[in-house]
Enzyme design. Structure first.
Site, PDB file in Angstrom:
ATOM      1  N   SER A 222       0.846  -1.191   0.000  1.00  0.00           N
ATOM      2  CA  SER A 222       0.000   0.000   0.000  1.00  0.00           C
ATOM      3  C   SER A 222       0.887   1.247   0.000  1.00  0.00           C
ATOM      4  O   SER A 222       1.861   1.322  -0.747  1.00  0.00           O
ATOM      5  CB  SER A 222      -0.963  -0.031   1.196  1.00  0.00           C
ATOM      6  OG  SER A 222      -2.014   0.898   1.029  1.00  0.00           O
TER       7      SER A 222
ATOM      8  N   GLU B 251      -0.425  -2.224  -8.642  1.00  0.00           N
ATOM      9  CA  GLU B 251      -1.686  -2.780  -8.137  1.00  0.00           C
ATOM     10  C   GLU B 251      -2.493  -1.651  -7.519  1.00  0.00           C
ATOM     11  O   GLU B 251      -1.979  -0.560  -7.275  1.00  0.00           O
ATOM     12  CB  GLU B 251      -1.424  -3.901  -7.139  1.00  0.00           C
ATOM     13  CG  GLU B 251      -0.641  -3.492  -5.898  1.00  0.00           C
ATOM     14  CD  GLU B 251      -1.486  -2.874  -4.795  1.00  0.00           C
ATOM     15  OE1 GLU B 251      -2.645  -3.304  -4.616  1.00  0.00           O
ATOM     16  OE2 GLU B 251      -0.994  -1.953  -4.111  1.00  0.00           O
TER      17      GLU B 251
ATOM     18  N   HIS C 232      -2.964  -5.843  -1.674  1.00  0.00           N
ATOM     19  CA  HIS C 232      -4.288  -5.726  -1.085  1.00  0.00           C
ATOM     20  C   HIS C 232      -5.164  -6.952  -1.324  1.00  0.00           C
ATOM     21  O   HIS C 232      -6.252  -7.041  -0.748  1.00  0.00           O
ATOM     22  CB  HIS C 232      -4.997  -4.482  -1.626  1.00  0.00           C
ATOM     23  CG  HIS C 232      -4.354  -3.201  -1.198  1.00  0.00           C
ATOM     24  ND1 HIS C 232      -3.425  -2.548  -1.978  1.00  0.00           N
ATOM     25  CD2 HIS C 232      -4.495  -2.461  -0.073  1.00  0.00           C
ATOM     26  CE1 HIS C 232      -3.034  -1.442  -1.352  1.00  0.00           C
ATOM     27  NE2 HIS C 232      -3.661  -1.369  -0.197  1.00  0.00           N
TER      28      HIS C 232
END
Length: 307
Positions: free
Chosen positions: A110, A209, A276
């Protein structure tokens, strides 16, 4: 040559830091207990339990926690509690020379991926897009732990980055290329464009991502990266999952990959389990990786830790 941290072994000390948004004490304590039950010792940073709105302390406070972990000779691995918001704000307060002289395993995903790539770029340190403290619990799939410990403990090379069974890679554009792998969370990298910490994609294999963004926003971010030239000089593109990303105007994530990224003509594999998603492959940022789309293989060509 990139700097490789020392391998993680049972009994080592793991330093816990909160570098972005705060997280509840229950999750922190569960993660610490899990690590201790695995045989690790734990050192807790000053800001780990701090909460100041959407940040766990000021940028200087959070950066100081991280620097203290790198300088602590007892700490072998650094594990952020979570990502969230604000990790990029600590970067100006880091001493990258000191970090290079005290290499440690550091893992996360993240917003943490901005830090991981900056550490590779400015300290020449191989880092790991893999687990956060919040993943250390009995609900995490065994695949995730296997990936994390294989990447951070094994010194053998070459080795494969693989998805779990039943989740195949997808060949979108054919090619066979080798280069250092960089990347992580799309939103986080767009936020650093135009700064001294923007991602360097020249001669690299770029992994991306995303999570919880509508597909029109994903398109906007990919367009921003394209306008910034980040697809011009990369050797290949790896697309991870877009978890909980709702279609926009009937357009899906896979259609954006086909309609926007495929025409760029770069070797391209999609459907990489990571970050994630439920299943999290361990990706060593800065390591040399061979990407063979015909064979659907991602091969790490070098050891990423030292004995």
């Amino acid at each position: 040559m990139p700097i490789k941290p020392k391998q993680l072994q049972s009994g080592d000390t793991i330093g816990i830091v909160t570098l972005g948004s705060p997280i509840n004490a229950t999750t922190i304590n569960e993660g610490i207990a899990t690590l201790e039950n695995m045989g690790f010792s734990v050192v807790i940073g000053d800001q780990v339990y701090n909460s100041n709105g959407f940040l766990a302390g000021t940028p200087l406070e959070r950066a100081s926690d991280l620097m203290a972990m790198f300088e602590n000779k007892e700490v072998n691995c650094i594990l952020p509690t979570r990502g969230g918001t604000g990790v990029a704000s600590i970067l100006p307060f880091l001493n990258f020379s000191v970090i290079a002289q005290n290499p440690k395993i550091i893992s996360g995903y993240s917003d943490i991926t901005v830090l991981l790539n900056a550490l590779y770029e400015y300290s020449d340190l191989i880092t790991f897009q893999s687990l956060l403290l919040l993943d250390f619990n009995n609900r995490t799939p065994a695949y995730n732990f296997n990936q994390f410990f294989a990447a951070t403990s094994a010194i053998a090379a070459p080795w494969e980055i693989t998805n779990p069974p039943g989740m195949p890679f997808v060949n979108k554009v054919s090619g066979d290329v080798t280069g250092p792998i960089v990347g992580g969370n799309l939103t986080s990298f767009v936020g650093t464009l135009g700064t001294s910490f923007e991602i360097n994609t020249a001669g690299k294999i770029l992994f991306l991502e995303e999570t919880h963004e509508p597909i029109n926003t994903v398109y906007r971010y990919l367009s921003h990266l394209k306008l910034a030239g980040k697809f011009d000089d990369c050797f290949g593109i790896l697309m991870g999952e877009c978890t909980s990303c709702e279609p926009s105007y009937g357009v899906t994530y896979n259609e954006i990959i086909d309609e926007f990224l495929v025409p760029l003509g770069k070797p391209l594999i999609s459907n990489i389990s990571s970050a994630h998603g439920l299943f999290k492959a361990a990706i060593p940022i800065g390591a040399s990786v061979n990407m063979n789309t015909a064979e659907l293989t991602l091969t790490v060509m070098e050891s990423v830790v030292t004995p």
